[in-house]
Design a protein around this motif. Sequence first.
Motif, PDB file in Angstrom:
ATOM      1  N   VAL A 189      37.366  36.410  44.605  1.00 50.37           N
ATOM      2  CA  VAL A 189      38.659  35.777  44.336  1.00 50.37           C
ATOM      3  C   VAL A 189      39.793  36.570  44.967  1.00 50.37           C
ATOM      4  O   VAL A 189      40.609  36.036  45.730  1.00 50.37           O
ATOM      5  CB  VAL A 189      38.893  35.614  42.823  1.00 50.37           C
ATOM      6  N   THR A 190      39.833  37.872  44.691  1.00 51.10           N
ATOM      7  CA  THR A 190      40.922  38.669  45.251  1.00 51.10           C
ATOM      8  C   THR A 190      40.813  38.780  46.769  1.00 51.10           C
ATOM      9  O   THR A 190      41.819  38.987  47.444  1.00 51.10           O
ATOM     10  CB  THR A 190      40.944  40.075  44.625  1.00 51.10           C
ATOM     11  N   ALA A 191      39.599  38.628  47.313  1.00 52.60           N
ATOM     12  CA  ALA A 191      39.438  38.680  48.770  1.00 52.60           C
ATOM     13  C   ALA A 191      40.144  37.523  49.464  1.00 52.60           C
ATOM     14  O   ALA A 191      40.347  37.563  50.675  1.00 52.60           O
ATOM     15  CB  ALA A 191      37.955  38.677  49.136  1.00 52.60           C
ATOM     16  N   LYS A 192      40.540  36.490  48.708  1.00 50.45           N
ATOM     17  CA  LYS A 192      41.262  35.357  49.277  1.00 50.45           C
ATOM     18  C   LYS A 192      42.770  35.532  49.204  1.00 50.45           C
ATOM     19  O   LYS A 192      43.505  34.765  49.832  1.00 50.45           O
ATOM     20  CB  LYS A 192      40.863  34.069  48.550  1.00 50.45           C
ATOM     21  N   ILE A 193      43.237  36.522  48.453  1.00 51.53           N
ATOM     22  CA  ILE A 193      44.684  36.676  48.268  1.00 51.53           C
ATOM     23  C   ILE A 193      45.173  38.097  48.516  1.00 51.53           C
ATOM     24  O   ILE A 193      46.376  38.327  48.575  1.00 51.53           O
ATOM     25  CB  ILE A 193      45.109  36.230  46.849  1.00 51.53           C
ATOM     26  N   TYR A 194      44.261  39.067  48.671  1.00 49.50           N
ATOM     27  CA  TYR A 194      44.644  40.442  48.993  1.00 49.50           C
ATOM     28  C   TYR A 194      44.337  40.696  50.463  1.00 49.50           C
ATOM     29  O   TYR A 194      43.276  40.326  50.958  1.00 49.50           O
ATOM     30  CB  TYR A 194      43.857  41.459  48.166  1.00 49.50           C
TER      31      TYR A 194
END
Length: 723
Positions: A475-480
């Motif tokens: 999930v965070t790999a899509k926004i970080y």
Amino acid sequence: MDEYNPDHITEDFSHEVEVEPGTEHRYFNRELSWLGFNERVLEEARNEAHPLLERLRFLSISGNNLDEFFMVRVAGLKGQQLLGVEMRSADGMTPSQQLAAVSERANALMVEQQEVWTELRTALADAEIYVLSDDEITGETETWLSEHFHSHIFPVLTPQALDPAHPFPFIPNKGFSLVFDLERESDGAPIRELLMVPTTLPRFVRLPGEVARFVSMETIVRRFTNIMFPGYSVKGRGAFRIIRDSDIEVEEEAEDLVRYFRSAIKRRRRGRVIRLKLEADIPDDMEEVIRREMGGDDGLVVESSGFLGVSDLEQLVDEDRPDLKFPPFSPRFPERIREHGGDCFAAIKTKDIVVHHPYESFDVVVALLKQAADDPDVVAIKQTLYRAGKQSAVIRALIDAAEAGKSVTAVVELKARFDEEQNLLWANALERAGVQVVYGFIEWKTHAKVTMVVRKEEDGYRSYCHFGTGNYHPVTAKIYTDLSFFTADPRAGRDAAQLFNYITGYVQPKNLELISMSPRDMRNDLVALVDAEIANVRAGKDGAIWTKMNSLVDPAIIEKLYEASNAGVEIDMVIRGICCLKPGIPGMSENIRVRSVIGRFLEHSRIACFGNGAALPNKKAHVLISSADWMPRNFDRRVEYMMPIQNPTVHAQILDQVMVANLIDNEQSWVLNPDGSYDRVKPEGRPFNLHRYFMTNPSLSGRGAALSEQGSMPKKLHVKRRG
């Protein structure tokens, strides 16, 4: 974007670094600097360049961040105050002084949050998204809500009388409660009722129909008190919300770390009340009771005239209005892997690869693990897991590999704040599949992001490694924004093997060939690199340092940067969050410039570049990536890595593209002033948005195709020197 605070607020107060007396003026306060970061996040809610619902998301993120700040950082300060600890922070403040300063600034931030919510609520109505007040509930709307209350809300609510026979109940962390002073209509007898709103109920109820109309849960409950309390009339009412101490301290004598954390997670839910938020118009006698029962003192109690629980506004962001959100973005799969028919091993063996998330898909990391699980020549997989999310393809791939007979080792970090419970679940699932699960050190966190795949090939065993600046979290790999570095360099493989042996067997690494590690030598290695730039200037050469990180706190590193500035080294830093260094001060830091980038994506990668005798950027510069920010915890109490980038192509991609783009962005950047304030950068000449640039241009791991005209990068970097 589910949050804007990636690594959470995890500094351990028991290891704060003392500095020499008389140097306090050389540092910004860590807590106030973090609040400054959250103020910049909140300011994005006012940024009309963002779509309306994205602005609302930034508002909710600022609320969630502030909650966590009180749950951890303020809780730590309060604990120190109660214990009579007088150790001063680097900037010279005692815990009590910091609490006073933090409370004042946090209260001002909350006032601003309410102002922003008022502005956005009006803008939402203009866009036909309505949050109804009580006086707007009439006719068919009231009829529908009454039926909904009877069938969906009333059965879930449990009112509790507050009297000598019914003591004040326990309120959980982030608990939102309503209080009513009632009078029995038959004889005028008074009674006080407490109504805790269960977390199973949504904070907002959407009314049926194409037009989006919402009613808050508290508005609904208050509207139908006659149903909840038949035969009673309301004489007074109020609402409050609490934040509890949510820190978990690991005791050195903990014999079983897993059992200890299972127990500690339960205890955390009952932590000391740290923040009590009250409705501004709550009756005085009702407020007095709540303050007494919640144990709130004046410094940590705040009254709010607006919406309690700003983080809950995130529910409204889910409304299906793509016209009010960022345009959808689909990450690219790295071209280098596609060129080899999806064979990760062949691509990495040919040449080192860097992948830039979220512009390039995190699926490449999963693809490597899946290929390793299916490949009969792969004999072993080792991976560190700090945060992996609730639905993790990474975990699935490791399980598949173990079930396929591979030797799989997973270092699961139980001390990853607020992910402890999820990590325990993953650890159990991995162990059941035959994975060797290791929990690392009791006092240190394993924060390094490293994967190692050992494969049997014709010329012997070869190790394929992944070094990341961010978590293995889909999930965070899509926004970080983070970097994934893939290499088959035998030196990296040998170093990675020693790193894993250190974590699993406490075997001290010897003669590392590429990487630096903390808590061993990373700080010293960084100091040596800065010293080399100082020596270059004194030898008549250029001295230059570029860095990118989330936080800069470590006093020793800050002092070394001051020394470099005074020697004439030009230093440009991109620090998204906390910065305790004071830039631009004559005689101390006049050659240091600090900026913060806040935008659609959360800047999370950790990069350091050293000119090596020439101005940056240049081909012979030292370029390093890392899992660590420059904080005492990362240098002294975490297992971290720092990796030099020696492949010329990857070197240029990180230095000439990623770093340059961050330094020339003029649409979502802020400049840190010597007094601690931040000014938003105003474009001079052609606007440049680094996020838009990487979204609309070829991937870093591509074949070097020409940059498109839209959002293209200037050929040369011109850093504007202040003064």
